[in-house]
Design an enzyme around this catalytic site. Structure first.
Site, PDB file in Angstrom:
ATOM      1  N   SER A 106       0.950  -1.692   2.913  1.00 55.91           N
ATOM      2  CA  SER A 106      -0.118  -0.703   2.976  1.00 55.91           C
ATOM      3  C   SER A 106      -0.823  -0.683   4.328  1.00 55.91           C
ATOM      4  CB  SER A 106      -1.101  -0.957   1.830  1.00 55.91           C
ATOM      5  OG  SER A 106      -2.076   0.045   1.744  1.00 55.91           O
ATOM      6  N   ASP A 247      -2.999   6.022   5.196  1.00 53.15           N
ATOM      7  CA  ASP A 247      -2.708   4.635   5.538  1.00 53.15           C
ATOM      8  C   ASP A 247      -1.193   4.438   5.538  1.00 53.15           C
ATOM      9  OD1 ASP A 247      -2.379   4.848   2.790  1.00 53.15           O
ATOM     10  OD2 ASP A 247      -3.057   2.806   2.383  1.00 53.15           O
ATOM     11  N   ASP A 249       1.151   3.238   3.594  1.00 53.36           N
ATOM     12  CA  ASP A 249       2.015   3.656   2.490  1.00 53.36           C
ATOM     13  C   ASP A 249       1.536   4.939   1.832  1.00 53.36           C
ATOM     14  OD1 ASP A 249      -0.214   2.575   1.195  1.00 53.36           O
ATOM     15  OD2 ASP A 249       0.974   1.711  -0.436  1.00 53.36           O
ATOM     16  N   ASP A 251      -1.012   5.907   0.105  1.00 54.87           N
ATOM     17  CA  ASP A 251      -1.621   6.016  -1.220  1.00 54.87           C
ATOM     18  C   ASP A 251      -3.117   6.299  -1.130  1.00 54.87           C
ATOM     19  OD1 ASP A 251      -2.500   3.521  -0.400  1.00 54.87           O
ATOM     20  OD2 ASP A 251      -1.918   2.471  -2.235  1.00 54.87           O
TER      21      ASP A 251
END
Length: 455
Positions: A106, A247, A249, A251
């Site tokens: 992440s 960010d 990843d 999410d």
């Protein structure tokens, strides 16, 4: 207590425990072991697992090794390639996989990586299930050796899954058209790079994409949601109406207005809550935030007759409270926003489209939609720690915390917690008096550093 899984999966430095080759391989074996009994009971030969990853240079070998463990445990594996975390959650549910796995850390630096697991329902695994998997991981790690990385065949990425996810996003905001609008989109050199170009091309408008050339080491590097001023500056330079930043990843996301102002998750919750309420979709007039959300959000929601509840930090805990209270909206200040009528997990790209749709429908700027959000001064101080000892058990730290709570009373909040994904203690203080806020934050941080600090 879980030893490997934090609030967002297993995370650490790639190549070092718990992301050493033995443990990664054992995770694959353990997950297949966990899934297999239920699958066989349904008359299916073996579990099916879909795997996605972000752009870190360690992601391919971790994905390949974990897939080898899954296959050794009797599972079938398909790779969706580089995709956002929420895409894998969506695809697992849509295509009937028994689990979805994402290789990503992440927002962490490129050296780190992680393993996130979703069930076949597209939701993160319950704590109890992760604990059960941990027990099997430790058993396999003691008795099984990982195969040599060079002997493992590379996963065959199936790129059609990205098309499925783009279609899902577009169907979530039917009719959205950005023609005539100029926006800037920062992909953080992360997983959004495989989706954002096609997605925004289909939406029309003039979208400038930043940080879409990952090299394995530049994910989150002075860009993305960790550095929202990057997109905010570009909005001003380019004369755009809006900036969006993801960010690593994808999410979560944050925004920037035309005046270079950063719009965080609290402001997103306020906009979305009022919109859902106006359309009769905000069940119970409740929004679930976390202990980190600003008191200003709570006050603004209250003026609209909306109650804000606070869950522990971590989108899994926000979702748990939402399910308990049948809430239609929840999220975190960091930009993880949950729309359960649309998706099972936080999704930065979906959040971006929901906000864009709101802006287009109302013909208002993001500043106009959040104009009455009066934010209390807030400071967060991170302290690197060598261990996560209960803070209330350390007299010097507990004394400093009590002193801050007594002085600030009803005019502020003190929230001290350990990060679920890093070796950090986070000291967050919010207060009307900025001077006292900073004094107490530094005093508590210094006490923690003196007792548990790594330096």
């Amino acid at each position: 207590m879980r030893q490997l899984f934090g609030t967002d999966g297993i995370r650490g430095v790639a190549g070092i425990a718990p992301l050493d080759t033995t443990t990664v391989y054992a995770v694959g074996l353990a997950l297949a072991h966990q899934l297999r009994p239920g699958v066989i009971a349904d008359g299916i030969l073996g579990p099916r697992v879909i795997v996605g990853r972000d752009t870190r240079e360690s992601s391919p070998w971790i994905a390949n090794l974990l897939a080898a463990g899954l296959r050794a445990g009797g599972a079938e594996v398909e790779s969706a390639g580089i995709l956002p975390t929420p895409a894998v959650a969506y695809l697992a549910r849509k295509h009937g996989f028994h689990a979805g796995v994402v290789i990503s850390a992440s927002h962490n630096p490129w050296e780190d990586n992680g393993i996130k697991i979703f069930g076949g329902d597209g939701k993160k695994l319950p704590d109890a299930t992760e604990l059960a998997i941990e027990e099997v991981i430790f058993k396999h790690a003691l008795s099984t050796s990982a195969p040599d990385l060079e002997s493992i065949p590379a996963l065959d990425d199936q790129h059609h899954y990205a098309e499925d996810y783009v279609a899902f996003l577009l169907n979530s905001v039917p009719g959205l058209n950005l023609t005539g609008r100029k926006i800037v989109v920062d992909c953080a050199n992360g997983a959004a790079v495989t989706i954002a170009p096609e997605l925004f091309a289909k939406l029309g408008g003039d979208a400038m994409l930043l940080n879409i050339a990952p090299d394995g080491r530049n994910i989150n590097d002075n860009c993305g949601a960790l550095h929202p001023k990057t997109v905010a500056t570009s909005v001003v330079v380019r004369g755009a109406q809006l900036g969006i930043t993801f960010d690593g990843d994808a999410d979560r996301c944050l925004f920037a207005g035309a005046g270079s102002n950063v719009i965080n998750g609290d402001a997103i919750l306020l906009m979305a809550a009022r919109d859902l309420q106006a359309r009769g979709l905000l069940t119970g007039d409740i929004v679930v935030a976390t202990t980190m959300s600003n008191m200003g959000l709570e006050a603004a929601l209250k003026r609209s007759g909306i109650t804000m509840l606070r869950a522990a930090v971590g989108d899994r805990y926000v979702l748990e409270m939402m399910q308990q209270r049948n809430a239609a909206l929840g999220g975190e200040q960091s930009g993880h926003i949950l729309f359960p009528h649309l998706a099972t997990t936080g999704d930065g790209l979906l959040t971006a489209l929901v906000v864009l749709d709101l802006i287009v429908r109302t013909n208002k700027t993001i500043e106009e939609l959040t104009v009455d959000l009066k934010v209390f001064p807030q400071v967060i101080v991170n302290v690197k720690v060598r261990e996560k000892k209960p803070l209330e058990s350390i007299p010097a730290v507990a004394e400093r915390i009590r002193a801050a709570e007594i002085e600030l009373a009803d005019s502020g909040r003190v929230v001290i917690r350990y990060s679920g994904t890093e070796a950090l203690a986070r000291v967050m203080i919010e207060a009307e008096d900025e001077g006292r806020m900073r004094f107490h934050a530094e005093a508590i941080a210094a006490a923690i550093k003196g007792e548990l600090g790594t330096e």
